[in-house]
Write an enzyme that holds these catalytic residues in place. Structure first.
Site, PDB file in Angstrom:
ATOM      1  N   THR A 150       0.235   1.575   4.396  1.00  0.00           N
ATOM      2  CA  THR A 150       1.197   2.671   4.468  1.00  0.00           C
ATOM      3  C   THR A 150       1.717   2.990   3.077  1.00  0.00           C
ATOM      4  O   THR A 150       1.595   2.182   2.144  1.00  0.00           O
ATOM      5  CB  THR A 150       2.384   2.323   5.384  1.00  0.00           C
ATOM      6  OG1 THR A 150       3.138   1.273   4.774  1.00  0.00           O
ATOM      7  CG2 THR A 150       1.912   1.894   6.765  1.00  0.00           C
ATOM      8  N   CYS A 151       2.299   4.149   2.908  1.00  0.00           N
ATOM      9  CA  CYS A 151       2.965   4.559   1.663  1.00  0.00           C
ATOM     10  C   CYS A 151       4.470   4.514   1.866  1.00  0.00           C
ATOM     11  O   CYS A 151       5.199   5.442   1.526  1.00  0.00           O
ATOM     12  CB  CYS A 151       2.517   5.950   1.252  1.00  0.00           C
ATOM     13  SG  CYS A 151       0.768   6.074   0.876  1.00  0.00           S
ATOM     14  N   SER A 152       4.957   3.425   2.441  1.00  0.00           N
ATOM     15  CA  SER A 152       6.360   3.289   2.774  1.00  0.00           C
ATOM     16  C   SER A 152       6.829   1.879   2.430  1.00  0.00           C
ATOM     17  O   SER A 152       6.040   0.943   2.374  1.00  0.00           O
ATOM     18  CB  SER A 152       6.578   3.559   4.266  1.00  0.00           C
ATOM     19  OG  SER A 152       7.909   3.277   4.646  1.00  0.00           O
ATOM     20  N   GLY A 180       6.104   3.750  -2.831  1.00  0.00           N
ATOM     21  CA  GLY A 180       6.042   2.733  -1.802  1.00  0.00           C
ATOM     22  C   GLY A 180       4.600   2.452  -1.376  1.00  0.00           C
ATOM     23  O   GLY A 180       3.770   3.359  -1.267  1.00  0.00           O
ATOM     24  N   PHE A 181       4.326   1.168  -1.108  1.00  0.00           N
ATOM     25  CA  PHE A 181       2.975   0.773  -0.705  1.00  0.00           C
ATOM     26  C   PHE A 181       3.070  -0.527   0.097  1.00  0.00           C
ATOM     27  O   PHE A 181       3.866  -1.420  -0.235  1.00  0.00           O
ATOM     28  CB  PHE A 181       2.076   0.564  -1.931  1.00  0.00           C
ATOM     29  CG  PHE A 181       0.688   0.113  -1.590  1.00  0.00           C
ATOM     30  CD1 PHE A 181      -0.235   0.997  -1.065  1.00  0.00           C
ATOM     31  CD2 PHE A 181       0.319  -1.204  -1.785  1.00  0.00           C
ATOM     32  CE1 PHE A 181      -1.517   0.571  -0.741  1.00  0.00           C
ATOM     33  CE2 PHE A 181      -0.956  -1.635  -1.457  1.00  0.00           C
ATOM     34  CZ  PHE A 181      -1.876  -0.743  -0.943  1.00  0.00           C
TER      35      PHE A 181
END
Length: 205
Positions: free
Chosen positions: A21-23, A83-84
């Site tokens: 995810t990119c969060s 974010g990753f």
């Protein structure tokens, strides 16, 4: 995200899944991984250490607990990036001996269930329901037949009412005669009238 990950795990031929995810939100990362591991543990799914050289690991104060070291995340401020998050799932296939043992356990369980006497309670309940349905159907048929008879009786009374009224006034029911639309010819003059005209006295001049 949880539904998509569980859907990917449901394919029998899949052996590795990378969930990324990119969060940086825990609800989208560690919580989703923990729920899927719990629901798919019986199918042999476990976590593999993702990116072993990356220093920042998952959050330990989450449902993952000790397994948080197997996932990867980044920090926006300290890592100078967005974010990753990354988690790698692998499916452990049972060995041939484990498969044979599981098969034997299933077969023994089936034999135990087949040897046990079957209870007649479900069958009795089914028969009772069928009897109740038959009773309801018979009552319904009786009510419909009674209603049809009452309806037919009312129609007969309505047809007999005008006849009774005519009999009281002394008028009998007579069939209706069809009117003849053809024009009627005048009858020919009778012989008597002709004779009178021929023997009429003439005045004397």
């Amino acid at each position: 995200q949880e539904a998509a990950l569980q859907h990917a795990m449901s394919f029998p031929a899949v052996e590795r899944i990378a969930y990324s995810t990119c969060s940086v939100n825990q609800a989208e990362n560690e919580d989703v991984v923990a729920k899927c591991l719990h629901s798919k543990a019986s199918e042999g799914w476990t976590l593999e250490r993702a990116l072993p050289t990356w220093p920042r690991r998952g959050l330990s104060d989450t449902p993952l607990k000790d397994q948080a070291e197997l996932v990867v995340r980044t920090d926006v401020l300290e890592d100078s990036t967005e974010g990753f998050f990354l988690a790698v799932f692998v499916r452990e296939r049972p060995s041939l001996e484990q498969q044979q043992r599981s098969c034997q356990q299933h077969m023994s369980r089936i034999e135990e269930l087949s040897d046990k006497p079957k209870s007649n309670a479900p069958l009795d309940d089914k028969r009772k329901r069928e009897k109740d349905i038959e009773c309801l159907d018979s009552n319904t048929k009786k009510m419909r037949a009674q209603a049809a008879m009452e309806h037919a009786g009312s129609n007969i009374q309505q047809e007999e009412a005008p006849r009774r009224k005519g009999s009281k006034t002394g008028q009998a029911d007579q069939p209706i005669k069809k009117s003849d639309s053809r024009p009627k010819r005048a009858p020919p003059p009778s012989s008597k009238k002709r004779g009178r005209k021929l023997h009429k006295k003439r005045p004397i001049v």
